[in-house]
Design an enzyme around this catalytic site. Structure first.
Site, PDB file in Angstrom:
ATOM      1  N   CYS A 142       6.851  29.009 -91.772  1.00  0.00           N
ATOM      2  CA  CYS A 142       5.885  28.974 -90.666  1.00  0.00           C
ATOM      3  C   CYS A 142       4.727  29.947 -90.885  1.00  0.00           C
ATOM      4  O   CYS A 142       3.935  29.769 -91.796  1.00  0.00           O
ATOM      5  CB  CYS A 142       6.607  29.218 -89.349  1.00  0.00           C
ATOM      6  SG  CYS A 142       5.656  28.660 -87.903  1.00  0.00           S
ATOM      7  N   HIS A 235      10.411  24.653 -88.649  1.00  0.00           N
ATOM      8  CA  HIS A 235      11.571  25.505 -88.374  1.00  0.00           C
ATOM      9  C   HIS A 235      12.873  24.730 -88.495  1.00  0.00           C
ATOM     10  O   HIS A 235      13.570  24.504 -87.486  1.00  0.00           O
ATOM     11  CB  HIS A 235      11.447  26.107 -86.976  1.00  0.00           C
ATOM     12  CG  HIS A 235      10.378  27.135 -86.845  1.00  0.00           C
ATOM     13  ND1 HIS A 235      10.537  28.424 -87.285  1.00  0.00           N
ATOM     14  CD2 HIS A 235       9.122  27.043 -86.347  1.00  0.00           C
ATOM     15  CE1 HIS A 235       9.419  29.113 -87.049  1.00  0.00           C
ATOM     16  NE2 HIS A 235       8.552  28.294 -86.486  1.00  0.00           N
ATOM     17  N   GLU A 237      15.531  25.824 -89.340  1.00  0.00           N
ATOM     18  CA  GLU A 237      16.623  26.732 -88.983  1.00  0.00           C
ATOM     19  C   GLU A 237      16.885  26.792 -87.485  1.00  0.00           C
ATOM     20  O   GLU A 237      17.899  27.379 -87.055  1.00  0.00           O
ATOM     21  CB  GLU A 237      16.303  28.148 -89.486  1.00  0.00           C
ATOM     22  CG  GLU A 237      15.332  28.953 -88.636  1.00  0.00           C
ATOM     23  CD  GLU A 237      13.864  28.602 -88.839  1.00  0.00           C
ATOM     24  OE1 GLU A 237      12.995  29.246 -88.214  1.00  0.00           O
ATOM     25  OE2 GLU A 237      13.577  27.680 -89.625  1.00  0.00           O
TER      26      GLU A 237
END
EC number: 2.3.1.46
Length: 306
Positions: A142, A235, A237
């Site tokens: 990011c 993202h 994750e």
């Protein structure tokens, strides 16, 4: 083999609850192999939440992976206990002599600051230069992905008028790249950012390959041809409720955030989020560890800086 983390790191108990195999340092010491050395430079305010998210993704591998949690400075983060930082994190200056098979640099909530206004920008530049010589493959997430594109290639980030927030369909652009091995042609991934670098800017850098894109957000996964730099603008994750927490936080702060798209059932924020990205997120990090790190890294890591 699993990731290797300190026996008393709080993330370990949560990973065990999720039936994720992790190994503490005592058990790992009995195995006569050369484990992968991976650092996580955690720039997020809530360190414990972010470290758990990335540790979860790194655990789905047959390799043994030693993890160093790295902090960029000694300033106490607002949302993480000082004791946790003192017990489980190392200062970058204390590990700058080391070489790593892999490094992950997380995002940071710095979208509206110019890079040179970021308090640790000078140190970030030092770390990015160090990584080119001392890390086999670095994955930037990011904000860090945009910061690295600026540092390495001089590509400026613009800002979107509205935040890109939600679960977006992405499309594989290079099915033969090992980083995307096993991916479906179309897959979902979370995005949560204002920053934007155009596809044209990515494609203008000869040594970079754009591997996956979305119609709404442009480039999602970009990698250098030598596999030593990976840029992930989203993202993978994120936990199921991460976007929900961000949305509620922005409302409580007096803002009028856009509703994350393709996220809440029936676009109703009172309903549960729809989880559609975790399998591909796990596969992305497994492929990175295997094909971009393990298959290319020298057995003697000191050779990286030669």
């Amino acid at each position: 083999m699993p990731i290797r983390i300190p026996s008393d790191l709080p993330a370990q108990s949560e990973l065990h609850k999720e039936n994720i195999f992790v190994m503490d340092t005592c058990r790992a010491a009995t195995q006569d192999i050369r484990p992968m050395e991976v650092g996580i430079l955690n720039l997020m305010p809530n360190k414990m939440e972010t470290e758990l998210q990335f540790l979860r993704l790194l655990s789905n591998t047959s390799l043994q992976v030693n993890i160093d949690l790295i902090r960029i400075d000694n300033q106490a983060p607002k949302n993480t206990p000082k004791a946790h930082m003192d017990n489980f994190y190392v200062q970058f200056d204390d590990i700058a002599y080391k070489q790593y098979d892999g490094l992950i640099v997380t995002g940071a909530p710095l979208a509206h600051l110019d890079y040179h206004d970021v308090k640790y920008w000078d140190k970030m530049q030092v770390i990015m230069d160090w990584a080119r010589k001392n890390v086999q493959s670095t994955l930037f997430s990011c904000w860090a992905a945009h910061a690295a594109m600026f540092h390495y290639f001089g590509k400026f980030r613009g800002l979107r008028e509205q935040k890109l927030s939600g679960i977006y369909q992405h499309f594989v652009q290079n099915e033969h790249d090992e980083l995307l091995r096993g991916f479906d042609p179309a897959f979902f991934a979370p995005q949560s950012r204002y920053g934007e670098i155009s596809l044209e800017d990515y494609n203008s850098v000869e040594e970079l390959n754009v591997l996956a894109t979305s119609k709404e957000g442009g480039a999602y996964i970009v990698a250098s041809q030598d596999k030593r730099l990976v840029f992930v603008t989203g993202h993978p994750e994120y936990d199921p409720d991460s976007l929900k927490q961000e949305y509620q936080r922005d409302i409580q702060a007096g803002g009028e955030p856009v509703l994350p798209v393709n996220y809440f059932e029936q676009d109703d924020p009172s309903k549960k989020p729809m989880v559609s990205w975790r399998a591909h997120g796990s596969l992305l990090f497994t492929n990175w560890l295997n094909y971009y790190v393990y298959q290319t890294t020298p057995y003697d890591l000191t050779q990286l800086s030669e």
